[in-house]
Design an enzyme around this catalytic site. Sequence first.
Site, PDB file in Angstrom:
ATOM      1  N   ALA A 192      -1.698  -4.035  11.160  1.00 18.95           N
ATOM      2  CA  ALA A 192      -0.326  -3.547  10.933  1.00 18.95           C
ATOM      3  C   ALA A 192      -0.421  -2.095  10.484  1.00 18.95           C
ATOM      4  O   ALA A 192      -1.362  -1.696   9.790  1.00 18.95           O
ATOM      5  CB  ALA A 192       0.376  -4.386   9.861  1.00 18.95           C
ATOM      6  N   SER A 239      -2.084   0.929   6.439  1.00 14.54           N
ATOM      7  CA  SER A 239      -2.540   0.000   7.481  1.00 14.54           C
ATOM      8  C   SER A 239      -3.284  -1.172   6.860  1.00 14.54           C
ATOM      9  O   SER A 239      -3.808  -1.070   5.742  1.00 14.54           O
ATOM     10  CB  SER A 239      -3.462   0.758   8.446  1.00 14.54           C
ATOM     11  OG  SER A 239      -3.801  -0.058   9.541  1.00 14.54           O
ATOM     12  N   ASP A 240      -3.318  -2.287   7.586  1.00 17.22           N
ATOM     13  CA  ASP A 240      -4.080  -3.446   7.134  1.00 17.22           C
ATOM     14  C   ASP A 240      -4.564  -4.226   8.348  1.00 17.22           C
ATOM     15  O   ASP A 240      -3.829  -4.341   9.339  1.00 17.22           O
ATOM     16  CB  ASP A 240      -3.214  -4.356   6.238  1.00 17.22           C
ATOM     17  CG  ASP A 240      -4.084  -5.349   5.466  1.00 17.22           C
ATOM     18  OD1 ASP A 240      -4.703  -4.926   4.478  1.00 17.22           O
ATOM     19  OD2 ASP A 240      -4.156  -6.520   5.885  1.00 17.22           O
ATOM     20  N   THR A 241      -5.809  -4.675   8.280  1.00 17.46           N
ATOM     21  CA  THR A 241      -6.413  -5.400   9.401  1.00 17.46           C
ATOM     22  C   THR A 241      -6.861  -6.780   8.946  1.00 17.46           C
ATOM     23  O   THR A 241      -7.457  -6.912   7.874  1.00 17.46           O
ATOM     24  CB  THR A 241      -7.636  -4.628   9.935  1.00 17.46           C
ATOM     25  OG1 THR A 241      -7.202  -3.331  10.371  1.00 17.46           O
ATOM     26  CG2 THR A 241      -8.293  -5.354  11.106  1.00 17.46           C
ATOM     27  N   LYS A 258       0.848  -1.210   0.000  1.00 20.04           N
ATOM     28  CA  LYS A 258       0.000   0.000   0.000  1.00 20.04           C
ATOM     29  C   LYS A 258       0.880   1.256   0.000  1.00 20.04           C
ATOM     30  O   LYS A 258       0.589   2.238  -0.688  1.00 20.04           O
ATOM     31  CB  LYS A 258      -0.942  -0.017   1.207  1.00 20.04           C
ATOM     32  CG  LYS A 258      -2.034  -1.089   1.127  1.00 20.04           C
ATOM     33  CD  LYS A 258      -2.913  -1.130   2.373  1.00 20.04           C
ATOM     34  CE  LYS A 258      -3.945  -2.242   2.299  1.00 20.04           C
ATOM     35  NZ  LYS A 258      -4.807  -2.323   3.511  1.00 20.04           N
TER      36      LYS A 258
END
Length: 226
Positions: free
Chosen positions: A123, A84-86, A51
């Site tokens: 993250a 960010s990543d969930t 990203k």
Amino acid sequence: MDIILASGSPRRRELLSRAQLEFTVISVDIDETPYQHESPKDYILRMVAAKAEAATVELNRQLKNNDAQSNKSIISQPIILLTSDTIGVLPDGKTVLVKPNNREDAYHMWQQMSDSTHEVWTAVQATQLSLPSKHLDKFDTEQVWKTINQQQIIERTEVTFVALTKEMMSEYWDSGEPADKAGGYGIQGLGAAWVNRINGSYTNVVGLPLAQTLALIKEMTNTATL
Ligand SMILES: Cc1cn([C@H]2C[C@H](O)[C@@H](COP(=O)(O)OP(=O)(O)OP(=O)(O)O)O2)c(=O)[nH]c1=O
């Protein structure tokens, strides 16, 4: 330092706005399909890095357009780019839960989460970008944003679900809320009714561990090399 949140998630924008920080938002779109047998840690760190890469490409595209229009060197503060990543992670520590592809996919996830505890991992990557100013660049090459520092964190929260019935799952899927959320639920929305307890950061479950993200920004700002 300018802060850019590279995210299309309305939840992330809302969470970061609670920190009363000045920031701008750009959206990025990448392929978020996990590799086969990819560990949760490898996947989530690969996502935030990808990203950030996509956002840097977009910023350079915008820079090129600006240059063409204004034909003046753009000397700008370094940027801190946040991505960010969930994901959800099942008790086996290996199964990654991303957004459900369809109703059946959601049911399959939820059956494994019913009456048990899973983890939600988010993250965050902070990437410091700098732009060498034109008059310092003797070759007068095209200006591009350069990565001069990056740090990643992963925050984990345990989430314990109540026992789920087929009727609960069917009603929740029909609400439309599950579709764009990792694990197919939103703790901040109707999904709250499924959560018995959490152990860890709430904002982390929603999609941005706010206190930890602010600490990351502070650390990067303090150690910034101009
Ligand atoms: C578990 C959980 C996830 N989510 C959301 C947060 C994220 O938006 C989404 C996980 O998908 P992500 O791929 O992490 O993020 P995104 O695609 O929404 O946005 P972007 O990649 O542009 O930053 O799930 C909730 O809103 N509530 C929750 O309780």
